[in-house]
Design an enzyme around this catalytic site. Structure first.
Site, short mmCIF file in Angstrom:
data_model
loop_
_atom_site.label_atom_id
_atom_site.label_comp_id
_atom_site.label_asym_id
_atom_site.label_seq_id
_atom_site.Cartn_x
_atom_site.Cartn_y
_atom_site.Cartn_z
N HIS A 4 0.82 -1.22 0.00
CA HIS A 4 0.00 0.00 0.00
C HIS A 4 0.85 1.26 0.00
O HIS A 4 0.51 2.25 -0.64
CB HIS A 4 -0.94 0.00 1.21
CG HIS A 4 -2.13 -0.90 1.01
ND1 HIS A 4 -2.87 -1.40 2.04
CD2 HIS A 4 -2.69 -1.37 -0.12
CE1 HIS A 4 -3.83 -2.16 1.54
NE2 HIS A 4 -3.73 -2.16 0.24
N GLU A 61 7.07 -12.35 -34.92
CA GLU A 61 8.38 -12.07 -34.34
C GLU A 61 9.47 -12.96 -34.93
O GLU A 61 10.57 -13.04 -34.40
CB GLU A 61 8.34 -12.18 -32.81
CG GLU A 61 7.76 -13.46 -32.27
CD GLU A 61 7.71 -13.51 -30.74
OE1 GLU A 61 8.32 -12.68 -30.07
OE2 GLU A 61 7.05 -14.43 -30.23
N ASN A 107 11.22 -7.18 -30.38
CA ASN A 107 12.39 -7.58 -29.59
C ASN A 107 13.03 -8.82 -30.22
O ASN A 107 14.24 -8.86 -30.45
CB ASN A 107 12.01 -7.90 -28.14
CG ASN A 107 11.28 -6.75 -27.47
OD1 ASN A 107 11.32 -5.64 -27.97
ND2 ASN A 107 10.62 -7.01 -26.37
N ASP A 108 12.20 -9.83 -30.50
CA ASP A 108 12.73 -11.03 -31.14
C ASP A 108 12.92 -10.81 -32.64
O ASP A 108 13.92 -11.25 -33.21
CB ASP A 108 11.78 -12.21 -30.91
CG ASP A 108 12.04 -12.87 -29.57
OD1 ASP A 108 13.22 -13.06 -29.22
OD2 ASP A 108 11.07 -13.20 -28.86
N CYS A 168 3.93 -5.04 -29.86
CA CYS A 168 4.13 -5.11 -28.40
C CYS A 168 5.61 -5.20 -28.03
O CYS A 168 5.93 -5.35 -26.86
CB CYS A 168 3.34 -6.25 -27.79
SG CYS A 168 3.77 -7.85 -28.48
C1 PEP Z 1 9.03 -9.40 -28.58
O1 PEP Z 1 9.74 -10.34 -28.91
O2 PEP Z 1 9.05 -8.29 -29.13
C2 PEP Z 1 8.10 -9.54 -27.47
C3 PEP Z 1 7.21 -8.61 -27.16
O3 PEP Z 1 8.19 -10.66 -26.71
P1 PEP Z 1 9.28 -10.87 -25.56
O4 PEP Z 1 10.02 -9.58 -25.39
O5 PEP Z 1 8.52 -11.29 -24.37
O6 PEP Z 1 10.09 -11.96 -26.15
MG MG Z 2 9.30 -12.35 -28.19
#
Ligand code: PEP
Ligand code: MG
Length: 540
Positions: free
Chosen positions: A188, A430, A453-454, A501
């Site tokens: 909290h 990805e 990211n991947d 994402c």
């Molecule tokens: C990505 O690969 O961009 C992704 C969102 O997944 P993570 O970062 O969890 O591999």
């Molecule tokens: Mg990923």
């Protein structure tokens, strides 16, 4: 420079002088027992004073932190009026204890009961009980508590724990940061510190002994870093950071309730990424329009065995309920690669990023996968949930997952369990394979979400952890940009929504291109939501 480290639970920077709040030593035996009737009267009038004071705090906290956060203190009034607790205090007084002794004994036994359960919520209850006990005994023994309200401007307050009532008495004009030995991101005190926008570092071992009154401290509330006696250059750096933090906050505040619409009127959406159910709160507090990525693997990590269907249902439905009608995209288990789950005993691989991971593992272990799918379908009954599959490289994988979802739906139907049928199924783009067959995937998926990211690593064939080649790990490389553009176009040509994402969804340089290509939804870490919305709104 001496440093201390804790959990950064409320962002922002501060340079200030330490004031260590030490627990006032109240003698609960200072008054003698009168009669049961008298002691009961004393207790009841202390409850009345406590309730009045707490109501006043709630009122001022509603103004500074909003009604929802102020409700934490309302909980204290409810707890204190719990019939079981009141009857125990009554019995204790009838048995010859003074009002203060009875309050102390009963609260301590409740505290022990809650504190020993290994559950964040129960630990929170324990801390609330302690807060109530100290307030009531303080009133009974004539102690008004520590003068938190009166600390001078530029103070950094240090305590063993900041209870909700202590946190709510903080004068945010004068207190630049708080540090405590106890607490976590979800306690909290952390929620309130974020709500009143004071940098906070919790879980700092022995802070109230290691820090002395008057010490000059520089604090980074995101990283949980505390610097002792910073030199002039560091002081300047932290003060500048504090200034820019406030300026940026002020310039973004207007975007909280604004729609995400480009200058020429095209509607977009900014969602938040989460790893734990409690992170949904940060998405809401930052004006997120939904959750674009719930990384469920975190529910499977740092524990000795698989989470049960019930545990997963609890986690997913908590998020669904918290988000109401807003979309919650739950990504199925994405383990392997850099996310190890030791108890699954996946054999060591030469190339884990190209190995037995994510959807590959799930389809190969349908018993484990189906538990998750069942939990998601059941949680979907309570909100607006969509399912998303990670690391797809082939249409067969999507079709196999669809078949398993259909099996789960049949089972749940025959068991008569509440669930939602036919919830949308999306695919993460990805891998280069997914980009190349995006047109085929778009025909069998309800939506796409690009995981940069991947994708960046796989498209560029680069390991971002390898310093010698990490320069190639950039979303701005032409091959990565083309992969993104192709994906968005494939989705558009079939008419399914497409989001992103990966971290690049918040990349200021990339946002105008994503808007131009037609990306619909940007899912980013909660504290990037408002800035991302601002940058999208500025696109034409
Ligand atoms: C990505 O690969 O961009 C992704 C969102 O997944 P993570 O970062 O969890 O591999
Ligand atoms: Mg990923």
């Amino acid at each position: 420079m001496k440093t201390l480290k804790g959990i950064g639970v409320s962002p922002g920077y501060a340079v200030g002088k330490a004031i260590v709040i030490r627990e006032a030593l109240i003698d609960i035996n200072s008054s003698a027992y009168t009669s049961a009737e008298e002691e009961l009267k004393k207790f009841q009038s202390a409850v009345a004073v406590f309730t009045k004071k707490t109501r006043e705090l709630i009122e001022s906290l509603t103004r500074s932190a909003g009604k929802k956060n102020a409700d934490i203190l309302n909980g204290h009034i409810v707890m204190l009026n719990d019939p079981f607790m009141l009857s125990q205090i009554n019995d204790s007084i009838q048995g010859g204890k003074t009002a203060a002794q009875a309050t102390d004994a009963v609260c301590n036994s409740f505290y022990d009961m809650f504190a020993t359960v290994d559950d964040e919520m129960m630990k929170q209850r324990a801390s609330d009980i302690l807060d109530i006990k100290n307030s009531i005994i303080g009133i009974l023994c004539g102690e008004n508590g520590v003068a938190i309200e009166d600390v001078p401007k530029g103070s950094v307050m240090i305590a063993k724990d900041f209870t909700p009532s202590m946190t709510s008495r903080i004068n945010r004009e004068n207190v630049y940061a708080i540090i405590a030995e106890a607490g976590s991101v979800t306690s909290h005190s952390a929620i309130l510190a974020r709500a009143i926008d004071i940098p906070a570092v919790l879980s700092v071992k022995n802070a109230s002994e290691l820090i002395k009154d008057g010490d000059l401290l520089a604090i980074d509330g995101s990283k949980g870093k505390i610097l002792f006696d910073p030199d002039q250059e560091t002081v300047q750096k932290y003060e500048n950071a504090r200034q820019s933090y406030f300026e940026e906050k002020a310039s973004l505040a207007e975007y909280f309730s604004r729609e995400t619409v480009t200058k020429n009127g095209v509607k977009k959406a900014v969602y938040g990424n989460i790893g734990k159910p409690e992170d949904a709160e940060a998405v809401i507090q930052n004006g997120g329009e939904g959750i674009g990525l719930f990384r469920t693997e975190f529910l499977f990590m740092d524990r000795p065995s698989l989470p049960t269907e019930e545990e997963q249902f609890e986690a997913y439905s908590t998020v669904a309920k918290a988000m109401g009608t807003k979309e919650v995209i739950i990504r199925t288990l994405d383990i392997g690669g850099d996310k190890a789950v030791p108890y699954l005993e996946i054999p060591k691989e030469d190339n884990p990023f190209l190995g037995y991971r994510a959807i590959r593992y799930c389809l190969d272990n349908p018993d484990i996968f189906k538990i998750q799918l069942r939990a998601i379908l059941r949680a979907a009954y309570f909100g607006n949930i969509k399912i998303m599959l990670p690391l797809i490289t082939d249409t067969e994988e999507v079709l196999s997952a669809k078949a398993l979802i259909a099996e789960c739906e049949k089972e749940l139907e025959s068991e008569g369990v509440l669930f939602k049928k036919g919830i949308p199924l999306g695919v993460m783009i990805e891998t280069p394979a997914a980009v190349l067959i995006a047109d085929e995937l778009a025909k069998i998926a309800d939506f796409f979400s690009i995981g940069t990211n991947d994708l960046t690593g796989y498209v560029m064939a680069v390991d971002r952890g390898n310093g010698k080649v990490s320069g190639l790990y950039s979303v701005q490389k032409s091959a990565v940009l083309k992969a993104i553009e192709m994906t968005v176009k494939s989705a558009k040509s079939v008419g399914i929504p497409v989001g992103m994402c990966g971290e690049s969804a918040a990349d200021s340089e990339l946002i105008p291109k994503l808007v131009e290509w037609g990306l619909d939804e940007f899912s980013v870490t909660p504290n990037s939501i408002l800035r991302t919305r601002k940058e999208i709104c500025e696109c034409d």
